[in-house]
Design a protein around this motif. Structure first.
Motif, PDB file in Angstrom:
ATOM      1  N   TYR A 146      -4.801   9.793  -2.706  1.00 41.46           N
ATOM      2  CA  TYR A 146      -5.216   8.920  -1.580  1.00 41.46           C
ATOM      3  C   TYR A 146      -5.348   7.584  -2.369  1.00 41.46           C
ATOM      4  O   TYR A 146      -5.918   7.460  -3.764  1.00 41.46           O
ATOM      5  CB  TYR A 146      -6.393   9.695  -1.230  1.00 41.46           C
ATOM      6  CG  TYR A 146      -5.977  11.015  -0.393  1.00 41.46           C
ATOM      7  CD1 TYR A 146      -5.729  10.902   0.755  1.00 41.46           C
ATOM      8  CD2 TYR A 146      -6.140  11.998  -1.147  1.00 41.46           C
ATOM      9  CE1 TYR A 146      -5.267  12.045   1.573  1.00 41.46           C
ATOM     10  CE2 TYR A 146      -5.671  13.180  -0.508  1.00 41.46           C
ATOM     11  CZ  TYR A 146      -5.111  13.196   1.020  1.00 41.46           C
ATOM     12  OH  TYR A 146      -4.765  14.299   1.522  1.00 41.46           O
ATOM     13  N   THR A 147      -5.313   6.592  -1.549  1.00 38.15           N
ATOM     14  CA  THR A 147      -5.586   5.224  -2.138  1.00 38.15           C
ATOM     15  C   THR A 147      -7.146   5.091  -2.247  1.00 38.15           C
ATOM     16  O   THR A 147      -7.796   5.439  -1.377  1.00 38.15           O
ATOM     17  CB  THR A 147      -5.156   4.186  -1.048  1.00 38.15           C
ATOM     18  OG1 THR A 147      -3.792   4.512  -0.505  1.00 38.15           O
ATOM     19  CG2 THR A 147      -5.187   2.737  -2.066  1.00 38.15           C
TER      20      THR A 147
ATOM     21  N   PHE B 129      -5.208   4.839  -7.204  1.00 38.46           N
ATOM     22  CA  PHE B 129      -4.946   6.133  -6.404  1.00 38.46           C
ATOM     23  C   PHE B 129      -5.581   7.288  -7.021  1.00 38.46           C
ATOM     24  O   PHE B 129      -5.777   7.780  -8.164  1.00 38.46           O
ATOM     25  CB  PHE B 129      -3.337   6.354  -5.945  1.00 38.46           C
ATOM     26  CG  PHE B 129      -2.757   5.298  -5.431  1.00 38.46           C
ATOM     27  CD1 PHE B 129      -2.461   5.386  -4.149  1.00 38.46           C
ATOM     28  CD2 PHE B 129      -2.173   4.288  -6.147  1.00 38.46           C
ATOM     29  CE1 PHE B 129      -1.973   4.307  -3.481  1.00 38.46           C
ATOM     30  CE2 PHE B 129      -1.612   3.083  -5.489  1.00 38.46           C
ATOM     31  CZ  PHE B 129      -1.494   3.174  -4.206  1.00 38.46           C
TER      32      PHE B 129
ATOM     33  N   GLY C 189       1.663   3.600  -3.501  1.00 41.26           N
ATOM     34  CA  GLY C 189       1.228   5.135  -2.979  1.00 41.26           C
ATOM     35  C   GLY C 189       2.464   6.097  -3.466  1.00 41.26           C
ATOM     36  O   GLY C 189       2.256   7.029  -3.948  1.00 41.26           O
TER      37      GLY C 189
ATOM     38  N   ASP D 152       0.655  -1.132   0.082  1.00 42.69           N
ATOM     39  CA  ASP D 152      -0.001   0.033   0.024  1.00 42.69           C
ATOM     40  C   ASP D 152       0.835   1.210   0.015  1.00 42.69           C
ATOM     41  O   ASP D 152       0.595   2.354  -0.841  1.00 42.69           O
ATOM     42  CB  ASP D 152      -0.905  -0.064   1.300  1.00 42.69           C
ATOM     43  CG  ASP D 152      -1.847   1.141   1.431  1.00 42.69           C
ATOM     44  OD1 ASP D 152      -2.822   1.298   1.003  1.00 42.69           O
ATOM     45  OD2 ASP D 152      -1.145   2.387   2.022  1.00 42.69           O
TER      46      ASP D 152
ATOM     47  N   LEU E 138      -7.371  -1.216  -3.221  1.00 41.02           N
ATOM     48  CA  LEU E 138      -5.775  -1.759  -3.180  1.00 41.02           C
ATOM     49  C   LEU E 138      -6.369  -3.419  -3.394  1.00 41.02           C
ATOM     50  O   LEU E 138      -7.007  -4.001  -2.793  1.00 41.02           O
ATOM     51  CB  LEU E 138      -5.031  -1.722  -1.979  1.00 41.02           C
ATOM     52  CG  LEU E 138      -3.719  -2.197  -1.843  1.00 41.02           C
ATOM     53  CD1 LEU E 138      -2.775  -1.758  -2.779  1.00 41.02           C
ATOM     54  CD2 LEU E 138      -3.252  -2.245  -0.481  1.00 41.02           C
TER      55      LEU E 138
ATOM     56  N   GLY F 133      -2.963  -0.970  -7.229  1.00 40.29           N
ATOM     57  CA  GLY F 133      -3.829  -0.071  -6.552  1.00 40.29           C
ATOM     58  C   GLY F 133      -4.231   1.211  -7.520  1.00 40.29           C
ATOM     59  O   GLY F 133      -3.622   1.541  -8.470  1.00 40.29           O
TER      60      GLY F 133
END
Lengths: 189, 189
Positions: free
Chosen positions: B129-130, B181, B118, B114, B133, B179
């Motif tokens: 911001y995530t 973002f 990021g 994570d 994931l 992920g």
């Protein structure tokens, strides 16, 4: 006693991050810490704590990074099994778990959800391994405030168990998760 | 100096989990630890460390649970920015990060991925911001052995940045991640 020691180290971790004392005081404190480490290191398990059997045949994971009572990095989470097969845990996270300022690191939320979703998928004598984990972040999770994580099995398809869960604060859900857990064939008989 | 203190506390955490000394020694060590905590607590930041600006305008996250040099829970990861925009970090995790016996907790792998995914998605002045994931576990990740995490941006679609990465040991990849973002509109200008 080892659990009390871990609790003392948790308080030390928090103070280490938040302290603003001068260098002389830092040096004195570090001397005490190094002295304690030396005493504890007189006899050490070779590698990690592992997962052990208790006298009544249950397995314990006292060194586990999420639930381990003797691991100072673990909050530690105390997971309750509800009557309907769901699980939940109430907890508060402090400065040691920070990501964005004043908020829990998103990856710590993933760590906790991974563990708690896995706890629903485990069956006695049938250990489950995580296949995939999907985390959806709805908003920031606050440090220093009461949080609850809960999870349950959504469905089972052959060797795969699908579990879902979330973390919530007083205002509602902050992070959601779905996990696919695999029961290895050798453990299925 | 605070970083050296945190390093001492990391050694203490490891010894706390692995110690097999008797109760008298545990009690003596706990006395030293509680004494150090009391000294450090003479002056504390009210809540968490937060993210601060350095004198040259860079932001630092010394309290961060993954990269924070003054957070004893952080390994801490040292993330390198490669010439092609990818990032990587080399690390070894000890007893404090255990899940399955002698293996890194799957959720700790998620925490690290994570953060590192990021790190690829962040642009100067444009925090990310995530959103989601997704972690895929291929096999167990060993404790006590050299590991490398790496990640890069796969594609960008409007406010969404898609990053991919993995953790590997000497035998190859153990965990993969993707992920999504989000760059908030207010930071896009």
């Amino acid at each position: 006693m080892n659990e009390q020691l871990a609790q003392s180290v948790r308080r030390l971790i928090d103070a280490t991050i938040r302290t603003e004392v001068d260098v002389a005081t830092l040096t004195a404190a570090q001397g005490k810490i190094d002295g304690a480490t030396e005493q504890l290191s007189a006899s050490l398990i070779p590698v990690s704590f592992g997962v052990r059997q208790t006298s009544d045949g249950q397995s314990t994971a006292l060194g586990n990074v999420v639930i381990g009572a003797r691991n100072p990095v673990a909050p530690p989470l105390v997971i309750h099994n509800d009557a309907d097969g769901a699980v939940h845990a109430d907890f508060v996270l402090g400065a040691a778990y920070e990501g964005p300022a004043a908020h829990v690191h998103g990856g710590v939320c993933a760590l906790i959800l991974d563990h708690v979703l896995g706890a629903t998928a485990h069956l006695p004598g049938k250990p489950a391994y995580t296949g995939t984990l999907t985390i959806r972040y709805l908003r920031g999770t606050p440090l220093g405030q009461p949080l609850r994580v809960q999870a349950h099995v959504d469905r089972i398809d052959g060797p795969k168990t699908f579990a879902v869960g979330h973390i919530a604060d007083a205002e509602g859900i902050t992070v959601e998760a779905e996990g696919v857990f695999i029961h290895p064939r050798k453990a299925q008989r």
